[in-house]
Design an enzyme around this catalytic site. Structure first.
Site, PDB file in Angstrom:
ATOM      1  N   SER A 249       0.848  -1.188   0.000  1.00 13.19           N
ATOM      2  CA  SER A 249       0.000   0.000   0.000  1.00 13.19           C
ATOM      3  C   SER A 249       0.884   1.238   0.000  1.00 13.19           C
ATOM      4  O   SER A 249       2.078   1.162   0.316  1.00 13.19           O
ATOM      5  CB  SER A 249      -0.874  -0.008   1.263  1.00 13.19           C
ATOM      6  OG  SER A 249      -1.522   1.227   1.477  1.00 13.19           O
TER       7      SER A 249
ATOM      8  N   TYR B  67      -3.659  -0.737  10.086  1.00 11.00           N
ATOM      9  CA  TYR B  67      -3.462  -1.001   8.654  1.00 11.00           C
ATOM     10  C   TYR B  67      -2.065  -0.554   8.221  1.00 11.00           C
ATOM     11  O   TYR B  67      -1.363  -1.263   7.491  1.00 11.00           O
ATOM     12  CB  TYR B  67      -4.531  -0.259   7.863  1.00 11.00           C
ATOM     13  CG  TYR B  67      -4.530  -0.530   6.377  1.00 11.00           C
ATOM     14  CD1 TYR B  67      -5.161  -1.651   5.856  1.00 11.00           C
ATOM     15  CD2 TYR B  67      -3.918   0.352   5.482  1.00 11.00           C
ATOM     16  CE1 TYR B  67      -5.181  -1.896   4.489  1.00 11.00           C
ATOM     17  CE2 TYR B  67      -3.927   0.116   4.123  1.00 11.00           C
ATOM     18  CZ  TYR B  67      -4.563  -1.002   3.635  1.00 11.00           C
ATOM     19  OH  TYR B  67      -4.575  -1.241   2.278  1.00 11.00           O
TER      20      TYR B  67
END
Length: 256
Positions: A148, A161
């Site tokens: 990410s 996350y």
């Protein structure tokens, strides 16, 4: 020359295990691999009839594995189950992931554990099992993780996350170092802001959506199909000398 280029990206006879293949990025990557000739084992926590239909329409084999990755205990059983249905696993794509938003002070430890279990722990267990499987069958393999932009940045209200995705980038490099002698490459793709379920809250927030689009040089949200060329390259014979990398597909976000 055209035939030689085609062979570099030909996945005929290969089998890919793709987590999170029911929709979004996972489905798009599964379809791209199938279009290149691979048979697909799709892993998800719920049925994926649309993915099955699209892959079978492409003329490729498909098997479905239902599994809650937050509770994954026996990854070897998952990989062996996929191999039993379609043949030895050559490609593992760790795409499944969840995101939970909360201020640091309000982030419950149960939420932290859930995000880390799905996004990092299960990725390690499946990669470990797939690597053992590839070595046992003496097949060159490809492990491709979905990282990410938050593998590089801190983000806001997404501490669990962010920690998991930083872990994905580091684990990708660590596995690449150890598995290269066995002919297994390990790489990651870091998508930018994609129009998927995980970003629905951001896209529905007019202020945050405008701020995000204002920083993306290409000026739009990404779509799952934008990932297709990256996954094909990293899964194919063309990338045999590429390992330990994190490829960003972000519309120029990090360059800004």
């Amino acid at each position: 020359m055209r035939e030689e280029i085609a062979r570099l990206f030909d996945l005929t006879g290969r089998t890919a295990l793709v987590t999170g293949a029911r929709s979004g990025l996972g489905q798009a990557m599964a379809l791209a691999l199938a279009a290149a000739g691979a048979d697909i084992s799709g892993l998800g926590s719920s049925p994926m009839p649309e993915t099955r239909k699209l892959i079978e329409e492409a003329g490729r084999g498909f098997c479905e594995i239902q599994c809650d990755l937050a509770l994954l205990d026996d990854a070897d059983e998952v990989v062996c189950g996929a191999a039993h249905e379609l043949g030895p696993v050559d490609i593992l794509v760790n795409c499944a992931g969840i995101i939970r938003r909360a201020e640091i002070g309000q982030l419950a430890i149960e939420t932290w554990d859930e995000v880390l279990d799905v996004n990092l722990r299960s990725l390690f267990l499946l990669s470990q099992a797939a690597a053992r499987h590839m070595v046992a069958y003496q097949r060159p393999g490809r492990i491709i993780n979905i990282a990410s932009l938050l593998s590089f940045q801190g983000g806001i209200r997404v501490a669990a996350y962010t920690a998991a995705k930083h872990g994905v980038a580091g684990l990708t490099r660590a596995m690449a170092n150890e598995l290269a002698p066995a002919g297994i490459t390990v790489n990651a793709i870091a998508p930018g802001y994609m129009a998927t379920a995980n970003t629905l809250a951001l896209r529905d927030d007019p202020v945050r959506s405008r701020e995000i689009l204002g920083r993306i040089p290409i000026g739009r949200w990404g779509v799952p199909q934008d990932i297709a060329t990256a996954i094909l390259f990293l899964a194919s014979p063309a990338s045999s000398y590429v390992t330990g990398t994190v490829v960003t597909v972000d519309g120029g976000w990090l360059a800004r």
